[in-house]
Structures are given as C-alpha cells and as structure tokens.
Design a protein around this motif. Structure first.
Motif, mmCIF file in Angstrom:
data_model
loop_
_atom_site.group_PDB
_atom_site.id
_atom_site.type_symbol
_atom_site.label_atom_id
_atom_site.label_comp_id
_atom_site.label_asym_id
_atom_site.label_seq_id
_atom_site.Cartn_x
_atom_site.Cartn_y
_atom_site.Cartn_z
ATOM 1 N N LEU A 39 0.827 -1.207 0.000
ATOM 2 C CA LEU A 39 0.000 0.000 0.000
ATOM 3 C C LEU A 39 0.862 1.257 0.000
ATOM 4 C CD1 LEU A 39 -2.712 -1.166 2.560
ATOM 5 C CD2 LEU A 39 -3.091 -0.707 0.127
ATOM 6 N N ILE A 40 1.968 1.218 0.744
ATOM 7 C CA ILE A 40 2.890 2.359 0.755
ATOM 8 C C ILE A 40 3.487 2.553 -0.636
ATOM 9 C CG2 ILE A 40 5.067 3.246 1.683
ATOM 10 C CD1 ILE A 40 4.390 1.616 4.258
ATOM 11 N N ASP A 41 3.854 1.453 -1.285
ATOM 12 C CA ASP A 41 4.428 1.536 -2.629
ATOM 13 C C ASP A 41 3.428 2.130 -3.620
ATOM 14 O OD1 ASP A 41 6.771 0.448 -1.706
ATOM 15 O OD2 ASP A 41 6.366 -1.581 -2.429
ATOM 16 N N GLU A 42 2.141 1.824 -3.442
ATOM 17 C CA GLU A 42 1.116 2.403 -4.311
ATOM 18 C C GLU A 42 1.073 3.916 -4.159
ATOM 19 O OE1 GLU A 42 -2.728 0.702 -3.790
ATOM 20 O OE2 GLU A 42 -2.073 -1.351 -4.180
ATOM 21 N N VAL A 43 1.174 4.385 -2.914
ATOM 22 C CA VAL A 43 1.180 5.825 -2.664
ATOM 23 C C VAL A 43 2.387 6.462 -3.343
ATOM 24 C CG1 VAL A 43 1.413 7.602 -0.880
ATOM 25 C CG2 VAL A 43 -0.058 5.614 -0.478
ATOM 26 N N LYS A 49 -3.365 11.672 -3.939
ATOM 27 C CA LYS A 49 -3.590 12.022 -2.542
ATOM 28 C C LYS A 49 -4.043 10.785 -1.773
ATOM 29 C CE LYS A 49 -6.084 15.216 0.467
ATOM 30 N NZ LYS A 49 -7.059 16.338 0.537
ATOM 31 N N PHE A 50 -3.395 10.540 -0.650
ATOM 32 C CA PHE A 50 -3.724 9.372 0.159
ATOM 33 C C PHE A 50 -5.075 9.555 0.832
ATOM 34 C CE2 PHE A 50 -3.695 7.319 4.369
ATOM 35 C CZ PHE A 50 -3.561 5.993 3.976
ATOM 36 N N ARG A 51 -5.876 8.482 0.838
ATOM 37 C CA ARG A 51 -7.146 8.468 1.542
ATOM 38 C C ARG A 51 -7.216 7.184 2.353
ATOM 39 N NH1 ARG A 51 -9.854 13.106 1.613
ATOM 40 N NH2 ARG A 51 -11.839 11.992 1.816
ATOM 41 N N LEU A 52 -7.400 7.324 3.649
ATOM 42 C CA LEU A 52 -7.587 6.153 4.496
ATOM 43 C C LEU A 52 -9.052 5.759 4.461
ATOM 44 C CD1 LEU A 52 -6.367 4.142 6.533
ATOM 45 C CD2 LEU A 52 -6.968 5.772 8.344
ATOM 46 N N ARG A 53 -9.318 4.490 4.211
ATOM 47 C CA ARG A 53 -10.688 4.007 4.089
ATOM 48 C C ARG A 53 -10.926 2.843 5.047
ATOM 49 N NH1 ARG A 53 -12.316 6.623 -0.398
ATOM 50 N NH2 ARG A 53 -10.743 7.119 -1.990
ATOM 51 N N PRO A 54 -12.157 2.713 5.545
ATOM 52 C CA PRO A 54 -12.481 1.568 6.399
ATOM 53 C C PRO A 54 -12.168 0.231 5.738
ATOM 54 C CG PRO A 54 -14.219 3.204 6.563
ATOM 55 C CD PRO A 54 -13.300 3.666 5.457
ATOM 56 N N SER A 55 -12.370 0.154 4.428
ATOM 57 C CA SER A 55 -12.105 -1.109 3.725
ATOM 58 C C SER A 55 -10.630 -1.483 3.794
ATOM 59 C CB SER A 55 -12.546 -1.005 2.264
ATOM 60 O OG SER A 55 -11.868 0.049 1.598
ATOM 61 N N THR A 56 -9.740 -0.490 3.799
ATOM 62 C CA THR A 56 -8.310 -0.766 3.932
ATOM 63 C C THR A 56 -8.011 -1.351 5.307
ATOM 64 O OG1 THR A 56 -7.769 1.062 2.440
ATOM 65 C CG2 THR A 56 -6.006 0.247 3.864
ATOM 66 N N LEU A 148 1.783 6.862 8.541
ATOM 67 C CA LEU A 148 3.068 7.542 8.702
ATOM 68 C C LEU A 148 3.830 7.589 7.385
ATOM 69 C CD1 LEU A 148 5.424 8.607 10.657
ATOM 70 C CD2 LEU A 148 6.193 6.219 10.649
ATOM 71 N N CYS A 149 3.985 6.441 6.751
ATOM 72 C CA CYS A 149 4.764 6.371 5.512
ATOM 73 C C CYS A 149 4.043 7.048 4.350
ATOM 74 C CB CYS A 149 5.072 4.909 5.165
ATOM 75 S SG CYS A 149 6.175 4.102 6.352
ATOM 76 N N ALA A 150 2.712 6.955 4.328
ATOM 77 C CA ALA A 150 1.950 7.620 3.269
ATOM 78 C C ALA A 150 2.141 9.134 3.350
ATOM 79 C CB ALA A 150 0.469 7.258 3.385
ATOM 80 N N LYS A 151 2.143 9.662 4.568
ATOM 81 C CA LYS A 151 2.368 11.102 4.745
ATOM 82 C C LYS A 151 3.767 11.492 4.272
ATOM 83 C CE LYS A 151 2.096 15.330 6.442
ATOM 84 N NZ LYS A 151 1.237 16.393 5.893
ATOM 85 N N LEU A 152 4.751 10.645 4.545
ATOM 86 C CA LEU A 152 6.123 10.922 4.135
ATOM 87 C C LEU A 152 6.373 10.586 2.669
ATOM 88 C CD1 LEU A 152 7.907 9.647 7.364
ATOM 89 C CD2 LEU A 152 7.601 12.021 6.638
ATOM 90 N N GLY A 153 5.451 9.839 2.081
ATOM 91 C CA GLY A 153 5.515 9.604 0.640
ATOM 92 C C GLY A 153 6.264 8.380 0.185
#
Length: 227
Positions: A39-43, A49-56, A148-153
């Motif tokens: 998931l981090i690699d996808e970001v 833009k990262f979106r956190l979802r309940p399904s994740t 954390l990692c999604a925010k840092l990219g």
C-alpha cells in the motif's frame, strides 16, 4: 501499568494447538506487514492524494486473523473488554460510525498534521474504538505505520521498524495508550506521550539503517516479529 492488554470476549481461535496458533500468528503478521508495504508503494508510485478508508483497515485486519478467526476482516458485533486497562471500548453499534470518523479525521487533517501526529492519532484512536474482537493492536500498528509512511511519501528505511520495536517491548506503548485514554476521558485530545514514543521509535528505525550499512553482512531477516 503492567501486564498485557488483551481483548476479553474474543472468539476462540479456529486452531487449538498453541504451537500452530503461534506459527499462524507469526506468518499472518508478516503477510499483513507485506500488505502495508504494498500500500505504501502504491502511494509512492501513483502520486495520488492518500485516503484512508475503512475497507483498507478491514483488509489489513483480515491478514492478521486469517485462519485464526471466523471474524477476520469484520467489525465486532458484541461487547469487548481490554484486560489490564481502565478503558471501556464503546458499544459495538457505534463501531462502523466511529471508524468512518477516524478515517475522516485522518483524511481531513492529512495535509495540516505531521506524519508523527497522524501516526499517533491512528495508533491510539483505533485502539480506543477497539473495533475488532481480536487483533486490534496488530491492526492499529499496521494502519498507523501505513499512515506515517503515506504522509512521508514512501517506505521508511531501517531494519528495526516501529511495529517490530513495539512487538519487542509493549509496555511503553501500553502506557502511552493509557495516557491518551485518560486525557480523552477528561474530554481532551492529548497524544504527547504517544508522539514522543513514536519519535524515539522512528529514530531507532532510521539509525538501524546506518548500523546495517556498517556491517559486512546484513544478516537474516526470517525471525523478524511484527505482532
């Protein structure tokens, strides 16, 4: 506090042999962390833009409890208590809405909050809601690390990741959760202790990269523990 925070009221494992349970938990933890890295690699790759979802979150929980619980990947539908904790999780009927709110908070504050603040919030709030019968801690740490990692990219370097450091010694992590719980009971959001702890963990993780770089051999990662 001392002792291990455990969910009370969880369904018995689908497995009965303690060694088989331990083996499956370890395998699932690695699969869950691999899913987080994907998931981090996808970001990093997509640049969206990262979106956190309940399904994740449900998907990551399913990895953690696959083959161990018939409720893997589902919100709890009954009461649960936390052993060795003063916190009483909310009624099960509120779980879906509270998890939506958690994701909304992260998404609404993703640009304005620091990576460590977002990580601290997720790690505490998911544990506070306790949306699953079992596997709450494992999943909260996985989701928090993802945020954390999604925010840092991108992925964070380091052989000794934040989830692994917590798995090695949970006591400081439990204390930080209890501190945030107590503040919230007084209608205050105070994650200072959790943020300070995560700052330390991230420093250790990044330092481990330099330590490995100085060694002639990188060693074997097969015994890494994430849960």
């Amino acid at each position: 506090m001392s002792g291990k925070r455990e969910s009370v009221g969880a369904e018995p494992s689908l497995l009965t042999d303690p060694e088989e349970i331990a083996k499956r938990e370890a395998e699932n933890a690695v699969r869950q962390f691999d899913a987080v890295l994907d998931l981090i690699d996808e970001v990093a790759r997509d640049g969206r833009k990262f979106r956190l979802r309940p399904s994740t979150i449900l998907g990551l929980h399913k990895f953690a409890l696959d083959g161990l619980s018939r409720f893997a990947g589902t919100w709890r539908s009954s009461k649960v208590e936390i052993e060795q904790s003063r916190h009483e999780p909310p009624h099960e009927s509120r779980v879906p809405e509270l998890m939506e709110d958690l994701c909304d908070w992260v998404n609404d504050n993703f640009e304005s909050q620091s990576a460590l603040s977002l990580c601290a919030y997720v790690m505490w709030r998911l544990n506070w809601i306790h949306p699953f019968l079992d596997g709450n801690g494992r999943t909260s740490r996985a989701v928090a690390y993802l945020v954390l990692c999604a925010k840092l990219g991108d992925r964070m370097p380091g052989a000794l990741t934040i989830p692994e450091q917590i798995a090695a010694d949970r006591e400081p992590y439990y204390q930080a959760l209890e501190s945030a719980d107590a503040a919230w009971a007084d209608k205050k959001l105070d994650l200072a202790e959790m943020e300070e702890l995560l700052t330390h963990y991230l420093g250790v993780q990044l330092a481990s990269t330099f330590e490995r770089a100085a060694q002639p051999e990188n060693g074997d990662d097969t015994d890494r523990k994430f849960h």
